[in-house]
Motif scaffolding. Structure first.
Motif, PDB file in Angstrom:
ATOM      1  N   GLU A 306       0.793  -1.290  -0.101  1.00  0.00           N
ATOM      2  CA  GLU A 306      -0.061   0.169  -0.121  1.00  0.00           C
ATOM      3  C   GLU A 306       0.922   1.246  -0.211  1.00  0.00           C
ATOM      4  OE1 GLU A 306      -3.409   0.477  -0.166  1.00  0.00           O
ATOM      5  OE2 GLU A 306      -3.353  -1.731  -0.738  1.00  0.00           O
ATOM      6  N   PRO A 307       0.524   2.277  -0.592  1.00  0.00           N
ATOM      7  CA  PRO A 307       1.116   3.569  -0.599  1.00  0.00           C
ATOM      8  C   PRO A 307       1.385   4.180   0.982  1.00  0.00           C
ATOM      9  CG  PRO A 307      -0.650   3.606  -2.191  1.00  0.00           C
ATOM     10  CD  PRO A 307      -0.819   2.418  -1.295  1.00  0.00           C
ATOM     11  N   THR A 308       2.546   4.766   1.167  1.00  0.00           N
ATOM     12  CA  THR A 308       2.464   5.708   2.264  1.00  0.00           C
ATOM     13  C   THR A 308       2.783   7.173   2.290  1.00  0.00           C
ATOM     14  OG1 THR A 308       4.802   5.237   2.025  1.00  0.00           O
ATOM     15  CG2 THR A 308       3.801   3.435   3.280  1.00  0.00           C
ATOM     16  N   GLY A 361       1.803   7.076  -3.300  1.00  0.00           N
ATOM     17  CA  GLY A 361       2.994   6.311  -3.907  1.00  0.00           C
ATOM     18  C   GLY A 361       3.781   5.685  -2.649  1.00  0.00           C
ATOM     19  N   ARG A 362       4.850   5.014  -2.982  1.00  0.00           N
ATOM     20  CA  ARG A 362       5.520   4.307  -1.968  1.00  0.00           C
ATOM     21  C   ARG A 362       6.628   5.366  -1.357  1.00  0.00           C
ATOM     22  NH1 ARG A 362       4.443   0.581   1.082  1.00  0.00           N
ATOM     23  NH2 ARG A 362       6.655  -0.373   0.931  1.00  0.00           N
ATOM     24  N   GLY A 363       6.846   6.460  -1.806  1.00  0.00           N
ATOM     25  CA  GLY A 363       7.849   7.331  -1.294  1.00  0.00           C
ATOM     26  C   GLY A 363       8.067   8.426  -2.010  1.00  0.00           C
ATOM     27  N   GLU A 364       9.183   9.298  -1.541  1.00  0.00           N
ATOM     28  CA  GLU A 364       9.335  10.715  -2.405  1.00  0.00           C
ATOM     29  C   GLU A 364       9.907  10.300  -3.729  1.00  0.00           C
ATOM     30  OE1 GLU A 364      11.110  14.114   0.130  1.00  0.00           O
ATOM     31  OE2 GLU A 364      11.131  12.434   1.440  1.00  0.00           O
ATOM     32  N   LEU A 365      10.897   9.264  -3.609  1.00  0.00           N
ATOM     33  CA  LEU A 365      11.641   8.813  -5.068  1.00  0.00           C
ATOM     34  C   LEU A 365      10.606   8.331  -5.980  1.00  0.00           C
ATOM     35  CD1 LEU A 365      14.250   8.820  -6.560  1.00  0.00           C
ATOM     36  CD2 LEU A 365      14.291   6.599  -5.811  1.00  0.00           C
ATOM     37  N   HIS A 366       9.465   7.620  -5.625  1.00  0.00           N
ATOM     38  CA  HIS A 366       8.356   6.940  -6.476  1.00  0.00           C
ATOM     39  C   HIS A 366       7.910   8.136  -7.027  1.00  0.00           C
ATOM     40  CE1 HIS A 366       4.909   4.076  -6.580  1.00  0.00           C
ATOM     41  NE2 HIS A 366       5.240   4.204  -7.667  1.00  0.00           N
ATOM     42  N   LEU A 367       7.387   9.058  -6.410  1.00  0.00           N
ATOM     43  CA  LEU A 367       6.330  10.214  -6.798  1.00  0.00           C
ATOM     44  C   LEU A 367       7.320  11.282  -7.763  1.00  0.00           C
ATOM     45  CD1 LEU A 367       4.083  10.884  -3.753  1.00  0.00           C
ATOM     46  CD2 LEU A 367       3.467   9.663  -6.036  1.00  0.00           C
ATOM     47  N   PRO A 386       4.910  16.667  -0.131  1.00  0.00           N
ATOM     48  CA  PRO A 386       4.664  15.284   0.296  1.00  0.00           C
ATOM     49  C   PRO A 386       3.999  15.236   1.607  1.00  0.00           C
ATOM     50  CG  PRO A 386       6.683  15.262  -0.664  1.00  0.00           C
ATOM     51  CD  PRO A 386       6.138  16.965  -0.307  1.00  0.00           C
ATOM     52  N   GLU A 387       2.895  14.366   1.845  1.00  0.00           N
ATOM     53  CA  GLU A 387       2.527  14.145   3.072  1.00  0.00           C
ATOM     54  C   GLU A 387       2.256  12.729   3.476  1.00  0.00           C
ATOM     55  OE1 GLU A 387      -1.303  15.799   2.978  1.00  0.00           O
ATOM     56  OE2 GLU A 387      -0.578  17.969   2.946  1.00  0.00           O
ATOM     57  N   VAL A 388       2.461  12.103   4.611  1.00  0.00           N
ATOM     58  CA  VAL A 388       2.223  10.725   4.813  1.00  0.00           C
ATOM     59  C   VAL A 388       1.018  10.435   4.998  1.00  0.00           C
ATOM     60  CG1 VAL A 388       4.414  10.630   6.172  1.00  0.00           C
ATOM     61  CG2 VAL A 388       2.509  10.994   7.613  1.00  0.00           C
TER      62      VAL A 388
END
Length: 609
Positions: A306-308, A361-367, A386-388
């Protein structure tokens, strides 16, 4: 029980930058197939992969060696793309774990190895970069063994063979002495044939093919990539697709493709154990099973991480909107985002208005990779900080926590521990690795790590190494974490930045723009040295008069501006700011551009609090 002794399925897993793709490239280039053709290529074909030296998309290939076919899957090394690793483990019977001969086991080594051991696959360990002067192969093998034991490996998994290699030089050996390296990868090939189990040959039973990865082609639509677990599949077969919701859809197999070297080759049939790509079904999805229409028996559904983390994507509405982009409308941006869903199953897109979407998405790099790809394709858009993603687990509000591993010189250790302590990170372990280097493990809330990379590099003068990977959801910490410590320098006017103005405001902080750069009101042109935002005039020109100065005119010298990358821009953002992304520029701006309106909105929010 029959086995396909001429076939092996193996995945290559490793922490980012331990030489995984280089090893795959060398295996390909030394295999019977490619050496006959005389070609030298790389599996990382995507432009961003080549620039950054990381694998983003999992890739299939196959080589011929001593009359056997070895299917190899190159997996992503970064945690943000780790969602594919777990699914790939279902497709293979063994893994090659690549570990750097100096760095040893790292956070992603733990992550990918845990996924492999859970699936019960057979491991082979390759200690790479054995030619490094700082290599410590014996210690690294001990570290790997300790990690296997810690992750609960079975007895037969603990008895793993070890190969020592330098993928970059194309050498390998079974000895940890660099002097014994031979200019061949045959030690790796032979170990695969000897230790990785051959697939069971149950081709005469009813078909079961499960989709583990997706691809997309404008001509044939969605392509499902996976493994034939049982039976035989042929072009023209009428089959049933067992959907995730329990329904079944019938379709005809229009095309089958196998993998050989760097190419996909059309095939007429595939048997149990083969890794293939199937087209013909529009809405095929990861985890679904293809079976005969008269024998519908689905395999267990695959887990998808799942996305975080989430961001808001918006249509660009800045004063410079539409100047540089080819695709700027809400319809075009939405079409592009929806096409990304065709292949990226870890992504979620939820419209929140006619011209804005929440992308998870799964993290900053993913997005940021998605944003960078869109930018290069000619799209123009704005994105928020970005927000968790918070979750409620058993009635308790929870947030994602990450396992952080830091390698730093001892002299910077105190300031690193203090900075992470301020972000509510808990230290789990500290190891002195020698040569004045210390490795520290933390468990930290993901919210506190947003924007931390830049601060960390400043604290360690660029000598520190910072890795983090998602660990688990834990009860939420009820306080503000992370965020920017300094305010922004915001332009009060629209025009071109001048050297004269930059000289007058340099002492206020760090400037992001060069002279003659076009700016608009509300655009962020630098970072303030203090905590508050400061509105400045960067377009003011020097008043020219016909009166000569008594002093000799001097050449104006200004400091070199700090140019932010896309990732650094996203880290810099505050809640009241956007990042404007176009094919030519990355700009930071306030959501409310006008100074007086911004101040009114800030007063209102303070009253509401």
């Amino acid at each position: 029980m029959k086995y396909r002794t001429d076939l092996r399925n193996v995945a290559i897993i490793a922490h980012v930058d331990h030489g995984k793709t280089t090893l795959v490239d060398e295996l390909l280039n030394q295999s019977d197939l490619v050496s006959q053709r005389g070609e030298t290529k790389s599996m990382d074909s995507n432009a961003i992969e080549q620039e950054r030296g990381i694998t983003i998309l999992a890739k299939n290939t196959a080589v011929e060696y001593k009359g056997s076919r070895i299917n190899i899957l190159d997996t992503p090394g970064h945690a943000d793309f780790g969602g594919e690793v777990e699914r790939i483990m279902k497709m293979v019977d063994g893994v090659i774990l690549v570990v750097d001969s100096y760095e040893g086991t790292m956070p992603q080594t733990r992550f990918v190895l845990k996924k492999a051991l859970e699936q019960g696959v057979t491991p082979i360990v390759v200690i790479n970069k054995i030619d490094k002067p700082s290599a410590r192969p014996a210690h690294v093998v001990d570290e790997v063994l300790e990690l296997f034991i810690e992750l609960g490996a079975e007895d037969d998994q603990l008895d793993f063979p070890v190969i020592y290699a330098s993928a970059l030089n194309g050498t390998s050996s079974l000895s940890d002495d660099p002097a014994d390296q031979e200019k061949t990868m045959n030690h790796v090939f032979d170990t695969i044939l000897e230790h990785i189990p051959a697939p069971v040959d149950n081709s005469d039973e009813p078909l079961q093919f499960q989709v583990s990865l997706l691809d997309y082609n404008d001509y044939v639509g969605r392509i499902g990539i996976g493994r034939v677990f049982r039976g035989t599949i042929r072009v023209g077969d009428q089959v049933s697709l067992m959907k995730l919701d329990g329904t079944a859809k019938n379709f005809r197999v229009t095309k089958l493709m196998g993998f050989l070297g760097f190419d996909r080759v059309e095939i007429q049939e595939a048997k149990a154990g083969d890794l293939i790509a199937v087209s013909g079904m529009e809405d095929i999805f990861v985890g679904e099973t293809v079976t005969p229409a008269d024998h519908q028996e689905a395999l267990p559904i695959l887990h998808i991480d799942e996305p975080t983390l989430q961001m808001t994507f918006l249509v660009n509405n800045s004063p410079f909107a539409g100047r540089e982009g080819k695709f700027v409308t809400a319809r075009k941006i939405e079409e592009r985002l929806m096409s990304e869903l065709q292949t990226d199953v870890s992504l979620r897109i939820d419209p929140i208005g006619p011209d804005s979407w929440i992308v998870s998405g799964r993290g900053e790099l993913h997005l940021s990779i998605l944003i960078e790809n869109m930018r290069r394709e000619g799209y123009e858009l704005q994105v928020s900080r970005p927000e968790v993603i918070e979750r409620e687990i058993d009635g308790v509000k929870c947030e994602p926590f990450e396992r952080v591993q830091i390698d730093t010189p001892e002299e910077y250790l105190g300031s690193v521990i203090e900075s992470l302590g301020n972000r509510k990170a808990e230290m789990q372990d500290m190891i002195n690795t020698g040569n004045g280097q210390v490795r520290v493990i933390f468990l930290a809330p993901a919210r506190g790590l947003i924007g931390y990379t830049t601060e960390f590099l400043s604290l360690t003068r660029g000598y520190g190494i910072f890795h983090h990977t998602f660990d688990q959801y834990l009860p939420m910490i009820n306080q503000q974490l992370g965020g920017r410590r300094h305010g922004a320098l915001v332009s009060i006017d629209t025009g071109k930045a001048t050297t004269y103005s930059i000289m007058s405001i340099e002492e206020r902080g760090t400037i992001f723009v060069e002279p003659t750069t076009e700016v608009y009101e509300g655009m962020i042109i630098g970072e303030n040295a203090r905590e508050n935002d400061l509105t400045v005039n960067i377009t003011k020109a020097k008043q020219m008069t016909n009166v000569r100065s008594a002093n000799k005119d001097q050449t104006s010298v200004i400091k070199k501006p700090r140019r932010l990358t896309l990732e650094e821009s996203l880290e810099f953002l505050n809640d009241d700011e956007y990042c404007e992304v176009t094919p030519e520029n990355i700009r930071l701006r306030k959501r409310i551009l006008n100074k007086s309106e911004r101040e009114k909105a800030a007063k209102k929010s303070r009253k509401a609090d």
